[in-house]
Enzyme design. Structure first.
Site, PDB file in Angstrom:
ATOM      1  N   SER A  69     -11.943  -5.634   8.659  1.00  0.00           N
ATOM      2  CA  SER A  69     -10.760  -5.720   7.805  1.00  0.00           C
ATOM      3  C   SER A  69     -10.007  -4.394   7.825  1.00  0.00           C
ATOM      4  O   SER A  69     -10.611  -3.330   7.942  1.00  0.00           O
ATOM      5  CB  SER A  69     -11.175  -6.074   6.368  1.00  0.00           C
ATOM      6  OG  SER A  69     -10.046  -6.311   5.562  1.00  0.00           O
ATOM      7  N   ASP A  70      -8.697  -4.488   7.721  1.00  0.00           N
ATOM      8  CA  ASP A  70      -7.875  -3.283   7.642  1.00  0.00           C
ATOM      9  C   ASP A  70      -6.676  -3.576   6.756  1.00  0.00           C
ATOM     10  O   ASP A  70      -6.202  -4.722   6.714  1.00  0.00           O
ATOM     11  CB  ASP A  70      -7.409  -2.841   9.030  1.00  0.00           C
ATOM     12  CG  ASP A  70      -6.756  -1.469   8.985  1.00  0.00           C
ATOM     13  OD1 ASP A  70      -7.496  -0.474   8.867  1.00  0.00           O
ATOM     14  OD2 ASP A  70      -5.516  -1.394   9.025  1.00  0.00           O
ATOM     15  N   GLN A  71      -6.189  -2.568   6.069  1.00  0.00           N
ATOM     16  CA  GLN A  71      -5.102  -2.786   5.111  1.00  0.00           C
ATOM     17  C   GLN A  71      -4.062  -1.678   5.204  1.00  0.00           C
ATOM     18  O   GLN A  71      -4.396  -0.512   5.393  1.00  0.00           O
ATOM     19  CB  GLN A  71      -5.669  -2.818   3.689  1.00  0.00           C
ATOM     20  CG  GLN A  71      -4.641  -3.134   2.622  1.00  0.00           C
ATOM     21  CD  GLN A  71      -5.253  -3.062   1.229  1.00  0.00           C
ATOM     22  OE1 GLN A  71      -5.571  -1.988   0.737  1.00  0.00           O
ATOM     23  NE2 GLN A  71      -5.454  -4.207   0.616  1.00  0.00           N
ATOM     24  N   GLY A 106      -5.521  -7.277   7.135  1.00  0.00           N
ATOM     25  CA  GLY A 106      -5.996  -8.005   8.305  1.00  0.00           C
ATOM     26  C   GLY A 106      -7.462  -8.337   8.128  1.00  0.00           C
ATOM     27  O   GLY A 106      -8.234  -7.537   7.596  1.00  0.00           O
TER      28      GLY A 106
END
Length: 202
Positions: A69-71, A106
């Site tokens: 995950s990425d933000q 994501g």
């Protein structure tokens, strides 16, 4: 359980969110370069990084479902980085006062055995109250959100900065969209609710 679960993150916030599923999981730090590419949109960036993080598990594990995950926070079509210090955090928060910021998270689930992956992007909008300089400074001193995109921790005192929150899953604001994650895991054959009986027996 059919698949070992692996979280590609050393973030204590993402780990505590995944614990809500009540399933065992391993973690590792993916150590990927999070710099944006030339002309890369915020959505393209979080999609690429969440996939890179998930695929980095192949260096440490041979099988399992990996969650990456990425933000990023986006304001006026600009990607906002982590502030890293009070001066930058105050500057960011002053810009946001009375305005909305979009968070794009994501999410990638990657099957180490088959090499198959599924990725989605979850948006979430935060509308800030009109804040005084004194309020912003007091908040930064109290919570020191200097490693957080957007200069706040919504799971803590940061909630007091907001006028309203708009999105499908408030967990995505903290860094892991659990509603979408449960759907993606189900597509790989892992139903979180059905797996509870296995957890109880183990």
């Amino acid at each position: 359980m059919k698949y070992p679960l692996i979280l590609a993150s050393s973030s204590p916030f993402r780990q505590s969110l995944l614990q809500k599923f009540n399933l065992p999981f391993d973690t590792f730090s993916p150590n990927v370069d999070e710099s944006a590419l030339n002309n890369e949109t915020p959505a393209q960036l979080v999609k690429r990084l969440s996939e890179l993080k998930a695929r980095a598990a192949s260096k440490h594990f041979s099988k399992g479902l990996v969650i990456g995950s990425d933000q990023v926070a986006v304001f006026n079509e600009q990607i906002l980085g982590k502030p890293h210090n009070k001066h930058n955090a105050v500057k960011q928060s002053s810009l946001f006062s009375g305005h909305s910021v979009t968070f794009l998270t994501g999410l990638c689930v990657y099957d180490l055995t088959s090499g198959e992956s599924k990725t989605c992007i979850e948006p979430f909008n935060v509308t800030f109250k009109t804040l005084t300089d004194a309020q912003i400074s007091a908040y930064c001193d109290a919570e020191q959100p200097y490693n957080c995109a957007g200069s706040f921790k919504s799971e803590g005192l940061g909630i007091c900065l907001f006028e309203k929150l708009t999105g499908d899953d408030p967990n995505s604001l903290i860094g892991l969209p659990l509603i979408k994650l449960s759907q993606l895991l189900a597509e790989f054959g892992l139903d979180v609710l059905s797996a509870q009986s296995n957890t109880a027996l183990s």
